[in-house]
Structure formats: structure tokens, C-alpha cells
Write a protein that holds these residues in place. Structure first.
Motif, mmCIF file in Angstrom:
data_model
loop_
_atom_site.group_PDB
_atom_site.id
_atom_site.type_symbol
_atom_site.label_atom_id
_atom_site.label_comp_id
_atom_site.label_asym_id
_atom_site.label_seq_id
_atom_site.Cartn_x
_atom_site.Cartn_y
_atom_site.Cartn_z
ATOM 1 N N GLU A 82 0.767 -1.129 0.007
ATOM 2 C CA GLU A 82 -0.140 -0.035 -0.068
ATOM 3 C C GLU A 82 0.870 1.273 0.037
ATOM 4 O O GLU A 82 1.995 1.121 0.754
ATOM 5 C CB GLU A 82 -0.788 -0.005 1.198
ATOM 6 N N PRO A 83 0.526 2.399 -0.718
ATOM 7 C CA PRO A 83 1.365 3.524 -0.680
ATOM 8 C C PRO A 83 1.891 4.032 0.724
ATOM 9 O O PRO A 83 2.878 4.301 0.686
ATOM 10 C CB PRO A 83 0.475 4.573 -1.534
ATOM 11 N N LEU A 84 1.027 3.843 1.536
ATOM 12 C CA LEU A 84 1.427 4.145 3.167
ATOM 13 C C LEU A 84 2.520 3.395 3.433
ATOM 14 O O LEU A 84 3.444 3.762 4.113
ATOM 15 C CB LEU A 84 0.241 4.052 4.053
ATOM 16 N N GLN A 85 2.546 2.088 3.184
ATOM 17 C CA GLN A 85 3.721 1.196 3.799
ATOM 18 C C GLN A 85 4.675 1.514 3.020
ATOM 19 O O GLN A 85 5.776 1.456 3.381
ATOM 20 C CB GLN A 85 3.095 -0.337 3.455
ATOM 21 N N ALA A 87 5.728 4.125 1.929
ATOM 22 C CA ALA A 87 6.190 5.638 2.217
ATOM 23 C C ALA A 87 6.807 5.406 3.786
ATOM 24 O O ALA A 87 7.961 5.764 3.937
ATOM 25 C CB ALA A 87 5.242 6.623 2.530
ATOM 26 N N PHE A 88 6.314 4.516 4.442
ATOM 27 C CA PHE A 88 6.763 4.191 5.769
ATOM 28 C C PHE A 88 8.406 3.669 5.545
ATOM 29 O O PHE A 88 9.270 3.822 6.335
ATOM 30 C CB PHE A 88 6.003 3.251 6.607
ATOM 31 N N VAL A 89 8.355 2.778 4.739
ATOM 32 C CA VAL A 89 9.675 2.076 4.389
ATOM 33 C C VAL A 89 10.780 3.117 3.879
ATOM 34 O O VAL A 89 11.990 3.398 4.277
ATOM 35 C CB VAL A 89 9.582 0.834 3.306
ATOM 36 N N HIS A 90 10.332 3.849 3.037
ATOM 37 C CA HIS A 90 11.180 4.961 1.922
ATOM 38 C C HIS A 90 11.589 5.816 3.154
ATOM 39 O O HIS A 90 12.641 6.304 3.097
ATOM 40 C CB HIS A 90 10.306 5.620 1.199
ATOM 41 N N HIS A 91 10.762 6.456 4.069
ATOM 42 C CA HIS A 91 11.119 7.247 5.157
ATOM 43 C C HIS A 91 11.692 7.016 6.472
ATOM 44 O O HIS A 91 12.066 7.661 7.357
ATOM 45 C CB HIS A 91 9.995 8.424 5.220
ATOM 46 N N TYR A 92 11.817 5.404 6.294
ATOM 47 C CA TYR A 92 12.332 4.823 7.574
ATOM 48 C C TYR A 92 11.569 5.121 8.911
ATOM 49 O O TYR A 92 11.934 5.694 9.699
ATOM 50 C CB TYR A 92 13.949 5.211 7.942
ATOM 51 N N ALA A 93 10.272 5.125 8.814
ATOM 52 C CA ALA A 93 9.261 5.504 9.620
ATOM 53 C C ALA A 93 9.183 4.497 10.903
ATOM 54 O O ALA A 93 8.355 4.736 11.734
ATOM 55 C CB ALA A 93 7.991 5.873 9.188
ATOM 56 N N ALA A 94 9.640 3.316 10.647
ATOM 57 C CA ALA A 94 9.291 2.183 11.368
ATOM 58 C C ALA A 94 10.797 1.854 11.927
ATOM 59 O O ALA A 94 11.590 1.802 11.151
ATOM 60 C CB ALA A 94 8.929 0.957 10.684
ATOM 61 N N ARG A 148 0.717 13.446 -0.530
ATOM 62 C CA ARG A 148 1.172 14.279 -1.663
ATOM 63 C C ARG A 148 0.978 13.412 -2.926
ATOM 64 O O ARG A 148 1.335 13.886 -4.125
ATOM 65 C CB ARG A 148 2.669 14.802 -1.551
ATOM 66 N N GLY A 149 1.041 12.127 -2.707
ATOM 67 C CA GLY A 149 1.408 11.139 -3.654
ATOM 68 C C GLY A 149 2.503 11.047 -4.275
ATOM 69 O O GLY A 149 2.895 10.611 -5.469
ATOM 70 N N ASP A 150 3.465 11.213 -3.372
ATOM 71 C CA ASP A 150 5.044 10.909 -3.888
ATOM 72 C C ASP A 150 5.178 9.402 -4.370
ATOM 73 O O ASP A 150 4.434 8.452 -3.491
ATOM 74 C CB ASP A 150 5.957 11.099 -2.634
ATOM 75 N N GLN A 151 5.985 9.519 -5.403
ATOM 76 C CA GLN A 151 6.460 7.827 -5.654
ATOM 77 C C GLN A 151 7.688 7.580 -5.446
ATOM 78 O O GLN A 151 8.564 8.452 -5.630
ATOM 79 C CB GLN A 151 6.074 7.897 -7.384
ATOM 80 N N PHE A 152 8.179 6.520 -5.092
ATOM 81 C CA PHE A 152 9.462 5.647 -5.091
ATOM 82 C C PHE A 152 9.588 4.351 -5.198
ATOM 83 O O PHE A 152 8.786 3.586 -5.161
ATOM 84 C CB PHE A 152 10.026 6.460 -3.522
ATOM 85 N N ASP A 153 10.788 4.175 -5.554
ATOM 86 C CA ASP A 153 11.044 2.805 -5.625
ATOM 87 C C ASP A 153 11.906 2.427 -4.264
ATOM 88 O O ASP A 153 12.762 2.896 -3.892
ATOM 89 C CB ASP A 153 12.245 2.633 -6.888
#
Ligand code: FES
Ligand code: FES
Length: 171
Positions: A82-85, A87-94, A148-153
Motif C-alpha cells: 500500500e502507498p502508506l506502507q 512511504a513508511f519504508v522509504h522514510h524509515y518511519a518504522a 502528496r502522492g509521492d512515488q518511490f522505488d
């Protein structure tokens, strides 16, 4: 009693006063909702009940008879986050991740409700969720990015951030 959990119907056998948290974890084997304070204060047990974030440790299952419950297991899969998941990975939120399930569900309700990347609004939506690793800034970053709908690999980005972190970079 009956529950629909992540789109699957269940007939519940636990006694009516059993908490929704115990039904999910002990009867249905759904372990993303975490057992934290069990007093409504930490948010680790948060799930969506008919789309609204609710603390499963405080709810007798009888109070949600017939409801649609969503947990992290009902979001994305490891191969299709899911986009939120993502984003959590991308931003090291966990960090340890114990708070993460509850935060994801509260954030999901915020995003689904049309939430923006306004950090004060996000902080309010996530109010009362305790992260003992104190990762709050990165959690706000992740939710704002999703709004914002940011996309990342996440594969290459996570690897790049890992390399930066472990070579003394400015991550
Ligand atoms: S375990 Fe439910 S709020 Fe802490
Ligand atoms: S990541 Fe450890 S409690 Fe939040």
C-alpha cells in the motif's frame, strides 16, 4: 456474532465481553494489532472499524458485531505495498515497528478521508499514538509524502539510505 475482517467473513466464538483485540489475535490469528497498554493510551492496537480508527483493546467484540474490520493484513502485500506502507519504508518511519500497525491504520483513515500533507493536521490525526523509538518526525514525513502522492522505488531508495546511514552520511 459475526465480523468481516479484511473482506473475509468470520463467525465469532469468543464470549461477548472479549475485546476485539483478543478476538483478532487469539481467535482469528491476526497479529498486526499489537497488545500495548491495553488501556486505550498507546494506539498500538488500532484497527479500522467500518473505516474509522478504533482502539481494539477497549472494544468488547459484541459492540462491533456485524462490522467491517480492517487491519494491516488487509493493506498491501510484501510484493505490492500500500502507498502508506511504501512511504513508511522509504522514510524509515518504522524502527522496532511495535507502534507501526496502529499508526498505519490511523494514517490510512486520515488519507482515505482526504487528509493533506499539513503536518499539524497529520499530528492531530495521529494524536495519542505512542512510539517509544521516538520516530515521530519520520512518521509525519511518510504520511505527508503519501498525502502528496509521492512515488518511490523502495528497493533502491531503501538501499541508498542504508548505505548513506552506514557511511556516516547525512540521512
Ligand atoms: S493496547 Fe490499545 S491503546 Fe494501548
Ligand atoms: S518504531 Fe518502535 S515504538 Fe515506534
Amino acid at each position: 456474532m459475526n465480523l468481516s475482517v479484511n473482506g473475509r467473513a468470520h463467525e465469532i466464538e469468543s464470549p461477548a465481553p472479549t475485546t476485539l483485540l483478543d478476538v483478532l489475535r487469539e481467535e482469528l490469528g491476526i497479529h498486526s494489532p499489537k497488545v500495548g497498554c491495553e488501556q486505550g493510551g498507546c494506539g498500538a492496537c488500532t484497527v479500522l472499524v467500518d473505516g474509522e480508527p478504533r482502539r481494539a483493546c477497549l472494544m468488547p467484540v459484541a459492540a462491533v458485531d456485524g462490522a467491517e474490520i480492517t487491519t494491516v493484513e488487509g493493506l498491501g502485500t510484501p510484493d505490492d505495498l500500500e502507498p502508506l506502507q511504501a512511504a513508511f519504508v522509504h522514510h524509515y518511519a518504522a524502527q522496532c515497528g511495535f507502534c507501526t500497525s496502529g499508526l498505519l491504520m490511523a494514517a490510512k483513515a486520515y488519507i482515505d478521508g482526504g487528509g493533506t500533507d499539513d503536518r499539524e493536521a497529520i499530528a492531530e490525526a495521529l494524536g495519542g499514538h505512542v512510539c517509544r523509538c521516538t520516530g515521530y518526525v519520520k512518521i509525519l514525513d511518510a504520511v505527508a509524502a503519501t498525502a502528496r502522492g509521492d512515488q518511490f522505488d523502495i528497493t533502491t531508495t531503501a538501499e541508498g539510505q542504508y548505505t548513506t546511514m552506514h557511511t556516516g552520511g547525512d540521512s
